[in-house]
Design a protein around this motif. Sequence first.
Motif, PDB file in Angstrom:
ATOM      1  N   ALA A  27      52.111  39.649  62.243  1.00 49.14           N
ATOM      2  CA  ALA A  27      51.356  39.649  63.596  1.00 49.14           C
ATOM      3  C   ALA A  27      51.881  38.720  64.434  1.00 49.14           C
ATOM      4  N   ALA A  28      51.534  38.516  65.680  1.00 52.18           N
ATOM      5  CA  ALA A  28      52.117  37.537  66.748  1.00 52.18           C
ATOM      6  C   ALA A  28      51.826  36.145  66.118  1.00 52.18           C
ATOM      7  N   ASP A  29      50.984  35.948  65.321  1.00 53.61           N
ATOM      8  CA  ASP A  29      50.534  34.552  65.010  1.00 53.61           C
ATOM      9  C   ASP A  29      50.671  34.319  63.632  1.00 53.61           C
ATOM     10  N   GLU A  30      51.764  35.236  63.140  1.00 53.97           N
ATOM     11  CA  GLU A  30      52.205  35.089  61.618  1.00 53.97           C
ATOM     12  C   GLU A  30      53.736  34.807  61.480  1.00 53.97           C
ATOM     13  N   VAL A  31      54.072  34.457  60.264  1.00 55.09           N
ATOM     14  CA  VAL A  31      55.306  34.485  59.630  1.00 55.09           C
ATOM     15  C   VAL A  31      55.240  35.283  58.418  1.00 55.09           C
ATOM     16  N   LEU A  32      56.375  36.085  58.248  1.00 57.22           N
ATOM     17  CA  LEU A  32      56.708  36.771  56.847  1.00 57.22           C
ATOM     18  C   LEU A  32      57.535  35.977  55.999  1.00 57.22           C
ATOM     19  N   VAL A  33      56.989  35.519  54.620  1.00 64.36           N
ATOM     20  CA  VAL A  33      57.672  34.777  53.961  1.00 64.36           C
ATOM     21  C   VAL A  33      58.130  35.566  52.650  1.00 64.36           C
ATOM     22  N   ARG A  34      59.204  35.325  52.419  1.00 62.32           N
ATOM     23  CA  ARG A  34      59.980  35.577  50.771  1.00 62.32           C
ATOM     24  C   ARG A  34      59.469  34.631  49.987  1.00 62.32           C
ATOM     25  N   VAL A  35      58.411  34.994  48.942  1.00 63.40           N
ATOM     26  CA  VAL A  35      57.787  34.251  48.266  1.00 63.40           C
ATOM     27  C   VAL A  35      58.879  33.677  46.959  1.00 63.40           C
ATOM     28  N   ARG A  36      58.950  32.252  46.936  1.00 62.59           N
ATOM     29  CA  ARG A  36      59.539  31.999  45.668  1.00 62.59           C
ATOM     30  C   ARG A  36      58.840  31.300  44.529  1.00 62.59           C
ATOM     31  N   ALA A  37      57.591  30.745  44.830  1.00 63.19           N
ATOM     32  CA  ALA A  37      56.777  30.159  43.895  1.00 63.19           C
ATOM     33  C   ALA A  37      55.268  30.180  44.275  1.00 63.19           C
ATOM     34  N   VAL A  38      54.600  30.573  43.210  1.00 58.25           N
ATOM     35  CA  VAL A  38      52.744  30.613  43.788  1.00 58.25           C
ATOM     36  C   VAL A  38      52.286  29.629  42.646  1.00 58.25           C
ATOM     37  N   ALA A  39      51.303  29.236  42.827  1.00 72.98           N
ATOM     38  CA  ALA A  39      50.253  28.516  42.225  1.00 72.98           C
ATOM     39  C   ALA A  39      48.875  29.015  41.815  1.00 72.98           C
ATOM     40  N   ILE A  40      48.341  28.883  40.665  1.00 71.18           N
ATOM     41  CA  ILE A  40      47.170  29.420  40.272  1.00 71.18           C
ATOM     42  C   ILE A  40      46.033  28.517  40.483  1.00 71.18           C
ATOM     43  N   ASN A  41      44.922  28.925  41.133  1.00 68.83           N
ATOM     44  CA  ASN A  41      43.437  28.204  41.279  1.00 68.83           C
ATOM     45  C   ASN A  41      42.556  28.969  40.476  1.00 68.83           C
ATOM     46  N   PRO A  42      41.386  28.246  40.221  1.00 75.73           N
ATOM     47  CA  PRO A  42      40.393  28.784  39.296  1.00 75.73           C
ATOM     48  C   PRO A  42      39.780  30.006  40.175  1.00 75.73           C
ATOM     49  N   VAL A  43      39.507  30.023  41.514  1.00 78.71           N
ATOM     50  CA  VAL A  43      39.312  31.096  42.335  1.00 78.71           C
ATOM     51  C   VAL A  43      40.073  32.406  41.758  1.00 78.71           C
ATOM     52  N   ASP A  44      41.311  32.231  41.536  1.00 80.77           N
ATOM     53  CA  ASP A  44      41.893  33.436  41.340  1.00 80.77           C
ATOM     54  C   ASP A  44      41.354  34.283  40.209  1.00 80.77           C
ATOM     55  N   TRP A  45      41.240  33.626  39.033  1.00 80.75           N
ATOM     56  CA  TRP A  45      40.430  34.268  37.686  1.00 80.75           C
ATOM     57  C   TRP A  45      38.844  34.729  38.146  1.00 80.75           C
ATOM     58  N   VAL A  46      38.278  33.758  38.950  1.00 82.92           N
ATOM     59  CA  VAL A  46      36.982  34.044  38.999  1.00 82.92           C
ATOM     60  C   VAL A  46      36.890  35.467  40.113  1.00 82.92           C
ATOM     61  N   ILE A  47      37.554  35.362  40.981  1.00 82.29           N
ATOM     62  CA  ILE A  47      37.748  36.972  41.928  1.00 82.29           C
ATOM     63  C   ILE A  47      38.037  37.930  40.663  1.00 82.29           C
ATOM     64  N   GLN A  48      39.074  38.028  39.907  1.00 83.05           N
ATOM     65  CA  GLN A  48      39.396  38.959  39.161  1.00 83.05           C
ATOM     66  C   GLN A  48      38.128  39.186  38.211  1.00 83.05           C
ATOM     67  N   GLY A  49      37.586  38.259  37.593  1.00 75.21           N
ATOM     68  CA  GLY A  49      36.716  38.509  36.405  1.00 75.21           C
ATOM     69  C   GLY A  49      35.294  38.828  36.876  1.00 75.21           C
ATOM     70  N   THR A  50      34.987  38.271  38.204  1.00 74.46           N
ATOM     71  CA  THR A  50      33.467  38.292  38.771  1.00 74.46           C
ATOM     72  C   THR A  50      33.303  38.922  40.134  1.00 74.46           C
ATOM     73  N   GLY A  51      34.680  39.158  40.738  1.00 69.68           N
ATOM     74  CA  GLY A  51      34.569  39.626  42.057  1.00 69.68           C
ATOM     75  C   GLY A  51      33.244  40.828  42.446  1.00 69.68           C
ATOM     76  N   PRO A  52      33.054  41.491  41.340  1.00 64.73           N
ATOM     77  CA  PRO A  52      31.936  42.679  41.925  1.00 64.73           C
ATOM     78  C   PRO A  52      30.818  41.835  42.375  1.00 64.73           C
ATOM     79  N   VAL A  53      30.523  40.903  41.997  1.00 57.77           N
ATOM     80  CA  VAL A  53      29.316  39.932  42.274  1.00 57.77           C
ATOM     81  C   VAL A  53      29.810  38.793  43.343  1.00 57.77           C
ATOM     82  N   THR A  54      30.853  38.189  43.094  1.00 57.67           N
ATOM     83  CA  THR A  54      31.124  36.787  43.921  1.00 57.67           C
ATOM     84  C   THR A  54      31.973  37.302  45.062  1.00 57.67           C
ATOM     85  N   TYR A  55      32.728  38.252  45.151  1.00 59.85           N
ATOM     86  CA  TYR A  55      33.661  38.735  46.372  1.00 59.85           C
ATOM     87  C   TYR A  55      33.275  40.327  46.581  1.00 59.85           C
ATOM     88  N   ARG A  56      32.262  40.482  46.817  1.00 66.76           N
ATOM     89  CA  ARG A  56      31.768  41.826  46.828  1.00 66.76           C
ATOM     90  C   ARG A  56      32.510  42.591  48.096  1.00 66.76           C
TER      91      ARG A  56
END
Length: 372
Positions: A27-56
Amino acid sequence: MPTHSAATLATPRAPLTVASNDTPSPAADEVLVRVRAVAINPVDWVIQGTGPVTYRWLRTPAVLGSDLAGEVVAVGADVTRFRVGERVFGLATGTDRGRDPLREGAFQEYSTLLERLTSPMPDDLGDEQAAVLPLGLSTAACALFQPQHLGLRMPGTPSSATAPGVVVVWGGSTSVGMNAIQLARAAGYDVVSTASAKNAQTVRALGAETVVDHRSPTAVADLVSAIDGRAVVGAVALGAGSTDACLDVMSRTGGARLAMASTPLSLDALAGRRRLFPAMLPVFTRIGLATLRSTLRARRLGIRAAFVWGSSLRDDEMGPRLWREVVPRLLADGSLRPLPAPLVVGEGLGAVQGALDRQRAGVSAQKVVVRL
């Protein structure tokens, strides 16, 4: 439309699987990035495991992830700060309410980043190192500088000759804690903190003048002694039990603002269960009651306490200033080091699910990273 591969949450609570995703135009205010590395945060598995309640609000299929580094492959019409081929890192906000996780999630080959939440990567910084920063750094900045939290001055703000006071960071060896210490010191504040004996020297090296063992029965008294009558401008609470401990410190030192960045109880056991119901009921009841008790106690003590949402800087004035000005300057002058140290656990999108499991199992003073 061109496509790429993504580690996708196909249905709520499912394991991540590699699937095809449409490659968007920025979009006009965005950049498209070819991703080379990602890091993991606790929120990632929280969303995966409890998302129906915490990220409805999150609809599947979705791409999770907040931390990424890579290079720009396209820029939006209004973007003048970046060029194609430039190495960048930034905060992906696709799982936030009202955002598009398929375009903006980190765990995929191509992702869009908001220009205002993206910084250029110094030549001497590797993708894996840069990827550890975005969410921890942003959450620390929200806790310290947003008016609804501690409301402190940002690094680079003109200051008076008088010392600005002391910041308490309970949980200094966490991702948010390491960044909070560095940002507070760069802004001219003194810092006292907690960490295990194993990580104490690392936390001191970031600028905390005093580091006490959070497990010690005298931890609160030791911090109060280290503060030694100086003005406490606020505290950042990280980890189970940190909120009440910070309230104890501030009740004895006159501090009046508390930024809470952790739930009273970890959700790791609940996230790993096959079924959320009925196991979720006692867990969320305990979290709710503990939060209520702490909130009421803070009110009785005259302490302003509020929970931090690390990506809330997307929509305020602080976020662009942090990512466009402060982060590049602090990385250049060495005031900001990319920490916690990356713990690379695999390569390719197929390794992301294992990386989430590794993070949920527990890491200390490190951040789990996957190379793509």
